[in-house]
Design a protein around this motif. Structure first.
Motif, short mmCIF file in Angstrom:
data_model
loop_
_atom_site.label_atom_id
_atom_site.label_comp_id
_atom_site.label_asym_id
_atom_site.label_seq_id
_atom_site.Cartn_x
_atom_site.Cartn_y
_atom_site.Cartn_z
N ALA A 146 47.86 26.76 55.32
CA ALA A 146 47.73 27.42 56.63
C ALA A 146 48.25 28.85 56.54
CB ALA A 146 48.48 26.64 57.70
N ALA A 147 49.38 29.03 55.84
CA ALA A 147 49.93 30.38 55.67
C ALA A 147 48.94 31.25 54.90
CB ALA A 147 51.27 30.33 54.95
N GLY A 148 48.34 30.68 53.87
CA GLY A 148 47.36 31.43 53.07
C GLY A 148 46.18 31.86 53.94
N ALA A 149 45.68 30.93 54.75
CA ALA A 149 44.53 31.24 55.62
C ALA A 149 44.92 32.29 56.65
CB ALA A 149 44.04 29.97 56.30
N ALA A 150 46.17 32.28 57.08
CA ALA A 150 46.63 33.22 58.10
C ALA A 150 47.06 34.55 57.50
CB ALA A 150 47.80 32.60 58.88
N GLY A 151 47.13 34.62 56.18
CA GLY A 151 47.51 35.87 55.53
C GLY A 151 49.00 36.15 55.58
N GLU A 152 49.83 35.09 55.53
CA GLU A 152 51.28 35.30 55.49
C GLU A 152 51.83 34.78 54.16
OE1 GLU A 152 53.36 35.61 59.48
OE2 GLU A 152 52.34 33.68 59.65
N ASP A 153 52.85 35.46 53.65
CA ASP A 153 53.38 35.11 52.33
C ASP A 153 54.51 34.09 52.45
OD1 ASP A 153 51.73 36.80 50.74
OD2 ASP A 153 52.86 38.51 51.51
N VAL A 154 54.30 32.93 51.83
CA VAL A 154 55.34 31.90 51.74
C VAL A 154 55.42 31.47 50.28
CG1 VAL A 154 54.82 31.05 54.07
CG2 VAL A 154 53.81 29.90 52.10
N TRP A 155 56.57 30.90 49.90
CA TRP A 155 56.67 30.41 48.53
C TRP A 155 57.49 29.12 48.51
CZ3 TRP A 155 53.46 31.80 44.99
CH2 TRP A 155 53.66 31.34 43.67
N PRO A 156 57.02 28.11 47.79
CA PRO A 156 57.73 26.83 47.78
C PRO A 156 59.06 26.88 47.05
CG PRO A 156 55.76 26.72 46.39
CD PRO A 156 55.75 28.07 47.04
N MET A 157 60.06 26.28 47.66
CA MET A 157 61.40 26.17 47.08
C MET A 157 61.71 24.69 46.88
SD MET A 157 62.86 29.33 47.07
CE MET A 157 64.59 29.26 47.47
N PRO A 158 62.54 24.35 45.90
CA PRO A 158 62.80 22.93 45.64
C PRO A 158 63.80 22.31 46.62
CG PRO A 158 64.00 24.31 44.08
CD PRO A 158 63.20 25.24 44.93
N VAL A 159 63.46 21.13 47.12
CA VAL A 159 64.43 20.35 47.91
C VAL A 159 65.06 19.39 46.90
CG1 VAL A 159 64.78 18.94 49.97
CG2 VAL A 159 62.86 20.52 49.86
N HIS A 160 66.01 19.91 46.14
CA HIS A 160 66.49 19.22 44.94
C HIS A 160 67.47 18.10 45.30
CE1 HIS A 160 67.49 18.74 40.76
NE2 HIS A 160 68.77 18.90 41.03
#
Ligand code: BES
Ligand code: MN
Ligand code: ZN
Length: 505
Positions: free
Chosen positions: A408-422
């Protein structure tokens, strides 16, 4: 006092630029495609622009503006600007949005009230390009100085988007982009408001104003109701302030929706001011903590857009609101609070308050039937250290759901990046006296905050968006101004409006 935003009229056109009655024509320059700009111009301006490109005064780098001084005879536009537009004829949403913002901000700076953005140098105009252009023009029509008593603000009154061919699909996307842009502006205005102008009660009132009168249901819970629900975390964080906490709930239900269909739950952090509490913050930079309700503001903006645009899914939004203050009544380090879910928390640091109010918020969203959760919060300085001010941290226990939010972020043109829930860091939450502590310390601070939240989302897919870096901009760019950004409004709208067929069970 000047207003915070005044929207231009927005229209599509297919006319030749020379005959469009406007003050500023903006032409995008794509690397290797100068001829596509030149062929839109009259002979004299063409020569000037060709010369500027040759000399590097006009180039494809985004945000570089070349204002020609030449306007050909018989041309109706008063000025022409060539704006760098990247390297591809199939630009991403973010690029078109930025281009349109450059156009809008340039027009305001030059005090030219009627502006046209010509998209035809890209070739065929896609619906996504039109939505992004509308969004960019609308977000450029924002004034961070609405509390100045003597500021003169120049507004663009009319904006048109020149497209390769008109049609109902493009017109619909123009409206959609405008509505998303307006929602971003609404969120920015709320986040910019200083703490003295925006108590939890004030914010609840503003949310009700922005959310009522349409397809949405909205209500506000006061302290007695929060107490009845057992929301000890939200009440505990809010107890140090003269201005008591609130919880705003907003629901969108599409007509005829299957009662067993998935329900999106959005939870937004709404700390109207974060002093840190007894674990008080240093003075430097504390003023920015007026924006610690940016998650709630993004939720308000997104719900407003969802109500206006419609969505195929049921959505419940929960916004816990409190002011984190220092006083004789404030929660102390070492205090133990009991959450609505029953979990008890030892508050070892009163500045880790966001996760506390979100804990009760996430629990309540589940009570309201949310099957898929996403929360948005200016949660940790650690996330700013990790990803800076341009990337939102995305934390998901359920990877497939995290991918849906990321999409959804990609389609909306916003930058997000996955972080680990370790999982290995969960031990850090251990308390001697309660089920967990709220602040495990500096190491992996953004991750341990996510692990804390997860305790309240257990059992359903959940994604956490840490916007501590992205909610605020310290730096002006040709396409953006300093201050609140409205981060994640477009993403939440795209998420709610997407097909739940892609949501994991
Ligand atoms: N609102 C802050 C997080 C924040 C920091 C947002 C910088 C935007 C910019 C949050 O409530 C907070 O104070 N977090 C603490 C957590 C710590 C005590 C575990 C932090 O990040 O220092
Ligand atoms: Mn804090
Ligand atoms: Zn905070």
């Amino acid at each position: 006092m000047p207003s915070a935003f005044e929207l231009p009229s927005l229209t599509l056109s297919t006319g030749s630029p020379s005959q469009t009655d406007i003050d500023l024509l903006v032409l995008p320059l794509v690397a290797g495609h100068t001829e596509r700009v030149l062929e839109r111009l009259g002979p004299q301006a063409r020569q000037d622009v060709a010369w500027a490109v040759e000399r590097g005064a006009a180039k494809a780098e985004l945000g570089v503006v070349h204002l020609t001084t030449v306007v050909d005879e018989g041309w109706r536009p008063r000025r022409v600007a060539v704006v760098g537009a990247g390297t591809t004829l199939t630009p991403e949403r973010e690029l078109v949005r930025r281009l349109a913002s450059v156009a809008g901000l340039q027009a305001r700076q030059l005090r030219l009230g009627r502006v046209a953005l010509d998209l035809t140098p890209f070739g065929d105009t896609t619906p996504g390009m039109v939505a992004a252009a509308a969004e960019g023009v609308v977000t450029a029509a924002f004034n961070h100085g609405h509390l100045k008593s003597r500021d003169e603000v120049f507004w663009v009154t009319a904006a048109s988007v020149i497209v390769s061919a008109e049609g109902p699909a493009l017109q619909a996307m123009l409206d959609e982009g405008r509505i998303v842009g307006e929602a971003v502006n609404a969120a920015r205005l709320l986040a910019n408001e200083p703490g003295n102008h925006l108590s939890p009660q004030d914010l609840a009132g503003r949310a009700v104003d922005l959310l009522s009168g349409g397809a949405l249901k909205v209500r506000v819970l006061a302290e007695d109701e929060l107490a009845a629900l057992g929301m000890g975390l939200l009440l505990g964080v809010g107890q140090g302030s003269e201005r008591p906490p609130r919880l705003v709930v907003c629901e969108y239900t599409p007509a005829g929706v299957d009662p067993k269909a998935p329900v999106l739950g959005i939870v937004g952090k709404g700390i109207t001011f974060d002093t840190g509490g007894i674990s008080i913050k240093p003075a430097d930079g504390m003023g920015r903590m007026k924006d610690d309700m940016s998650g709630a503001a993004a939720t308000v903006g997104a719900m407003r857009a969802i109500g206006r645009l419609g969505a195929p899914n049921r959505v419940v939004a929960v916004m816990p609101l409190a002011e984190n203050m220092v006083s004789g009544r404030a929660v102390r380090p070492g205090d133990v609070l009991r959450s609505a879910s029953g979990l008890t928390v030892e508050v070892n640091n009163t500045d880790a308050e966001g996760r506390l109010i979100l804990g009760d918020g996430l629990w309540y969203a589940r009570q309201l039937g949310a099957t898929h959760l996403v929360d948005v919060a200016t949660l940790t300085g650690a996330c700013v250290v990790a990803l800076g001010m341009q990337i939102t941290g995305l934390f998901a226990r359920h990877q497939a759901w995290g991918e849906v939010v990321r999409g959804a972020a990609g389609a909306a043109g916003e930058d997000v990046w996955p972080m680990p829930v370790h999982e290995g860091y969960r031990d850090l939450l251990k308390s001697e006296v309660a089920d967990m502590i709220n602040s495990p310390g500096r190491a992996a601070g953004a991750i341990t905050a996510a692990l804390f939240l997860e305790e309240f989302a257990r059992g359903v897919p959940w994604t956490h968006l840490d916007i501590a870096g992205t909610a605020w901009s310290d730096e002006a760019k040709p396409w953006s101004t300093k201050g609140a950004t409205g981060a994640m409004v477009p993403t939440l709208v795209a998420l709610a409006r997407g097909s739940a067929a892609a949501w994991p069970a």
